[in-house]
Enzyme design. Structure first.
Site, short mmCIF file in Angstrom:
data_model
loop_
_atom_site.label_atom_id
_atom_site.label_comp_id
_atom_site.label_asym_id
_atom_site.label_seq_id
_atom_site.Cartn_x
_atom_site.Cartn_y
_atom_site.Cartn_z
N ASP A 95 14.24 17.16 14.91
CA ASP A 95 14.68 18.29 14.09
C ASP A 95 15.60 17.76 12.98
OD1 ASP A 95 17.11 17.77 15.26
OD2 ASP A 95 17.26 19.68 16.32
N SER A 96 16.01 18.62 12.07
CA SER A 96 16.75 18.15 10.89
C SER A 96 18.23 17.96 11.17
CB SER A 96 16.60 19.16 9.76
OG SER A 96 17.33 20.33 10.07
N GLY A 97 18.71 18.48 12.27
CA GLY A 97 20.15 18.49 12.54
C GLY A 97 20.80 19.78 12.06
N GLY A 98 20.08 20.52 11.23
CA GLY A 98 20.65 21.75 10.65
C GLY A 98 21.06 22.76 11.70
N ASP A 173 17.74 22.24 6.63
CA ASP A 173 17.83 23.66 6.26
C ASP A 173 19.12 24.25 6.78
OD1 ASP A 173 16.94 23.27 8.93
OD2 ASP A 173 16.28 25.34 9.04
N GLN A 215 12.71 29.93 6.22
CA GLN A 215 13.82 30.76 6.70
C GLN A 215 13.60 32.20 6.21
OE1 GLN A 215 16.09 30.26 8.88
NE2 GLN A 215 16.17 28.04 9.16
N GLY A 242 15.10 29.83 12.42
CA GLY A 242 15.97 31.00 12.37
C GLY A 242 15.57 32.08 13.35
N ASP A 291 8.76 24.28 20.19
CA ASP A 291 9.63 23.63 21.16
C ASP A 291 10.39 24.67 21.95
OD1 ASP A 291 12.63 23.62 19.82
OD2 ASP A 291 11.07 23.43 18.30
N CYS A 329 -0.17 25.51 42.21
CA CYS A 329 0.25 24.46 41.27
C CYS A 329 -0.16 23.07 41.79
CB CYS A 329 1.76 24.52 41.06
SG CYS A 329 2.37 23.28 39.91
N CYS A 331 1.24 20.22 40.70
CA CYS A 331 2.26 19.22 40.39
C CYS A 331 2.72 18.50 41.65
CB CYS A 331 3.45 19.85 39.65
SG CYS A 331 4.72 20.53 40.71
N CYS A 334 5.03 20.54 44.00
CA CYS A 334 4.38 21.58 44.81
C CYS A 334 3.48 20.98 45.88
CB CYS A 334 3.59 22.53 43.91
SG CYS A 334 4.68 23.60 42.94
N HIS A 360 8.13 20.49 38.08
CA HIS A 360 7.28 21.68 38.26
C HIS A 360 7.26 22.55 37.01
CE1 HIS A 360 5.51 25.39 39.56
NE2 HIS A 360 6.56 25.98 39.02
ZN LIG Z 1 4.43 22.82 40.79
#
Ligand SMILES: [Zn+2]
Length: 381
Positions: A95-98, A173, A215, A242, A291, A329, A331, A334, A360
């Site tokens: 990211d830009s740090g903004g 930004d 923005q 934003g 994200d 699941c 994973c 699980c 998980h």
């Molecule tokens: Zn799981």
């Protein structure tokens, strides 16, 4: 075009703006839509890279400001950039740090992060947050580590992101306070656009793609104007930053208006979505990557996500529950462990618990998005 970078729309939904794409970078190809887990300091908290990959993670995003303050971009550069330094060999965004800079200002002062809390007064044009000084050149602020005075502007953000060496970097930004009034938002947006132009003119590493950041807050016409002006500047892709309003409905209306103004052949990234229930609406709005700190952050507080909602594994009632977190699941957590065992680990403050539930949750969020890709393929989303 940056070396090795490209974006192809593979197919489009006829039911919504959702689309399937391939985001090509110098460190591999990402199938989109994709969730981007947050590796703030160059690591997913509590989980090594192998299980992060096993959970289906295609790429991560790191925070420029945090890495700038510690260990410093020069140190990362000396080790060959973030990929070599961290050992993560798949695509990385920074990211830009903004957002971090500004959340230390208005955010801290008003107790707001990205979303306005009820009852906070509107921020008017000309309002100045304590501890931050915004000028045309950039932002002066104090380090959260040692209180020292620091400065970051478009060129500083670009230089830091160039040294970190991520595949996709974001233009610097201003992330305005969520309760900013219209006049504040107009001033801020115009400055963000001037900063975006300076970022575009900065020379990054040859493999790095630059996304401009839309923005405009909760004002639909400003969002559209921001998207149009940034589109005209010719970025490799676009971030949408934003705040959009408190409800999913307000957010999707604002996203639809914004996305309609962005070039169809460029990737779109939504910066920081808040809640699992927003994932499908965001994808249906035509966002390619987003994200989200929720899977990792909540895991460390004992919250596991399941199709019916969430389980608070700190609660003693789970001590008698022999089922895995989610019986469907696949994973590693699980497959091997019961809710009872995980509950015991959390209540005993065993740090293993953080890793197991992080694994998980990452798997669950990645699977949710993979299922959305399947639905788009079948024309069902
Ligand atoms: Zn799981």
């Amino acid at each position: 075009m940056p070396r090795g970078f490209g974006f192809d729309v593979v197919s489009r939904s006829s039911r919504s703006k959702a689309r399937l794409g391939l985001l090509r970078t110098a460190h591999g190809v990402v199938e989109t839509p994709a969730i981007v887990p947050v590796a703030t300091q160059g690591a997913i908290k509590a989980l090594p890279w192998e299980p992060v990959k096993a959970a289906g993670t295609q790429l991560v995003i790191s925070n420029t400001l945090h890495l700038h303050l510690r260990p410093g971009a020069a140190v990362v550069k000396k080790h060959g950039g973030l990929h070599a330094f961290t050992g993560w060999d798949r695509p990385i965004f920074t990211d830009s740090g903004g957002y971090q800079v500004f959340s230390l200002g208005f955010g801290k002062e008003m107790g707001t992060g990205k979303v306005a809390k009820d009852g906070t007064a509107a921020v008017a044009a000309g309002a100045k947050p304590k501890g931050l000084k915004i000028t045309e050149k950039g932002v002066e602020f104090r380090s959260y580590l040692d209180g020292s005075r620091l400065f970051i502007g478009p060129e500083e953000s670009m230089a830091t992101q160039r040294d970190l060496g991520a595949d996709v970097v974001f233009a610097f930004d201003e992330c305005p306070p969520p309760n900013a009034d219209r006049a504040y938002m107009e001033t801020s947006m115009a400055r963000t656009h001037r900063w975006a132009r300076r970022c575009r003119d900065f020379r990054l590493a040859p493999h790095q793609a630059l996304y401009g950041v839309v923005q405009g807050g909760g004002f639909k016409d400003l969002r559209k104007q921001s998207a149009r002006e940034l589109a005209a500047m010719g970025f490799d892709g676009f971030g949408i930053g934003g705040e959009f309003g408190a409800s999913t409905r307000a957010m999707t209306a604002m996203l639809a208006a914004t996305v309609a103004e962005l070039p169809d052949d460029k990737p779109r990234h939504l910066l920081g979505i808040g809640h699992p229930k927003d994932i499908i609406p965001v994808i249906k709005s035509g966002v390619d990557t987003f994200d989200c700190t929720v899977p990792t952050h909540y895991a460390r507080h004992g919250v596991a996500f399941v199709p019916s909602g969430r389980l608070d594994l700190m609660k003693a009632k789970f001590l008698s529950d022999k089922k895995p977190i989610d019986p469907k699941c696949e994973c590693a957590t699980c497959k091997a462990h019961s809710r009872a065992y995980l509950c015991h680990l959390f209540r005993s403050r065993e740090i293993n618990a953080l890793s197991l539930v992080t694994q998980h949750n990452l798997h669950y969020f990645n699977r949710t998005v993979a299922e959305a890709r399947e639905l788009i393929k079948k024309g069902l989303l």
